[in-house]
Write an enzyme that holds these catalytic residues in place. Structure first.
Site: not given
Length: 411
Positions: A304, A363
């Site tokens: 991320h 996700d």
């Protein structure tokens, strides 16, 4: 006492104020650099640049912390519902019982969309992506509220409520149109999440009973996706809003930004990756491919821009995923979940991923949950938009209430 940083350019020293953060890193104010030093700062992707002051969301990526208005995301996901978190983001504090009841009633009251909007859907071909349909429909709300080009402070809250209320209706309509089914009107006897599931899966001839485990899981997913600082779509909404544009048009720009595969479309990419891996026995092969700089394969759902630790949202979703699959009788025989769990376990022990601080992100498990719920992959980002609309409206409202607000104009 004020602190300053010193910047030396061509032998001349410039003193830059250091702004104290209430939590997290302090900030060097560079707003006067171009005027005083005759040069600009260069920061592609705004990697080290704060574009605004905000009290809505705080992230400590190194420690894996995410807070909304001071409340830890895990506590909110476990103890609140989505509209309670929406109230928190917009107003800055959790609602009392009376405030919550009034807020939910207002959201329910505004859940209908103008009947003329139905004609817009008929202009799309049957193969149109639901995100394309929703983007156009949300932007077209500007035509139904043209007075909001000259909005006042009194309009901020009502505008936020209208948008939060109508986005799930439009999202469900986008899905129904894409599969050739009739629209289902909102049912104000249901709560926010139940109502959306009802509009998604009911038909005029088939009643849909909402499974409470599914409802609670979707409620958590909405909370976990509600806001995330100044990401691409939120910054897009703020930039559009800084010009005084109609707020519904601003939200449509956020939807467009969210649609990108590097932003909101990543959970669909995770599902495709797990399908490509196909079986746990092939995980080492794909781990090797991910490490190979010359191989186009990328391990989706890991890493991320902000988090250099385990994404706290992913931790909640991992357990939520197991709860949903257990309820649906798929816990022990869902191949995608088995691959995901083993892939995570192997990656977290691999020095390549440890050194690069590549951990599962939000996700990684959300797509598996959606798929188990019966939500098709083309709707994944649409559901993300429903949740993130709350954050967009909170950020839009905060921006317009900021006395230092200026029209955004990068150099």
């Amino acid at each position: 006492d004020s602190e300053f940083a010193e910047l030396k350019i061509r032998g001349k020293i410039f003193k830059l104020p250091i702004l104290k953060a209430s939590i997290g890193e302090d900030v060097i104010d560079i707003s006067r650099v171009s005027a005083e030093a005759d040069c600009f700062t260069y920061d592609p992707g705004f990697m080290s640049t704060a574009s605004c002051q905000s009290t809505i969301t705080y992230i400590d990526g190194d420690k894996g912390i995410l807070r909304h208005r001071g409340y830890d995301i895990k506590d909110l996901a476990e103890k609140s519902d989505f509209l309670e978190v929406a109230y928190l983001l917009i107003y800055g504090e959790l609602p009392s019982g009376e405030q919550y009841n009034n807020f939910t009633k207002q959201v329910a009251h505004h859940s209908l969309v103008n009947e003329r909007l139905h004609y817009l859907f008929q202009t799309f071909c049957s193969s149109s992506h639901p995100m394309a349909i929703m983007l156009a429909a949300v932007g077209s709300l500007s035509a139904f509220y043209p007075d909001l080009l000259n909005f006042k402070e009194a309009d901020y809250e009502l505008t936020a409520i209208r948008m939060i209320a109508k986005i799930p209706t439009i999202a469900a309509m986008s899905y129904k149109y894409s599969i050739g089914q009739p629209f289902i009107y909102p049912d104000n006897s249901l709560d926010f999440t139940e109502n959306f599931l009802h509009m998604m899966f009911a038909t005029p001839c088939t009643k849909y009973t909402v499974n409470p485990i599914i409802k609670n899981a979707l409620n958590k997913i909405f909370i976990l996706h509600a806001d995330h600082e100044q990401n691409a779509s939120t910054s897009t909404v703020r930039i559009a809003g800084s010009s005084g544009a109609n707020p519904f048009a601003c939200i449509s720009t956020g939807i467009a930004s969210l649609w990108g595969p590097a932003h909101g479309g990543a959970n669909e990419a995770v599902i495709n990756m797990l399908k490509e891996i196909g079986s746990s026995e092939y995980i080492p092969k794909y781990i090797a491919k991910a490490k190979d700089k010359n191989d186009p394969f990328r391990l989706m759902g890991f890493g991320h821009r902000v988090y250099k630790n385990y994404d706290p949202r992913a931790a909640v979703l991992k357990e939520t995923c197991k709860e949903v699959l257990k309820e649906l009788g798929q816990l022990d025989n869902n191949p995608l979940l088995q691959i995901a769990i083993e892939l995570e376990a192997i990656a977290l022990k691999d020095e390549y991923f440890i050194e690069r601080k590549l951990y599962p992100n939000v996700d990684f498990y959300s797509g598996i949950i959606y798929k188990a719920m019966g939500i098709p992959s083309q709707m994944f980002t649409v559901l993300f938009a429903i949740a993130r609309t709350v954050g967009w409206m909170a950020q839009w409202k905060e921006m317009h209430e900021d006395p230092e607000q200026k029209i955004s104009r990068p150099r």
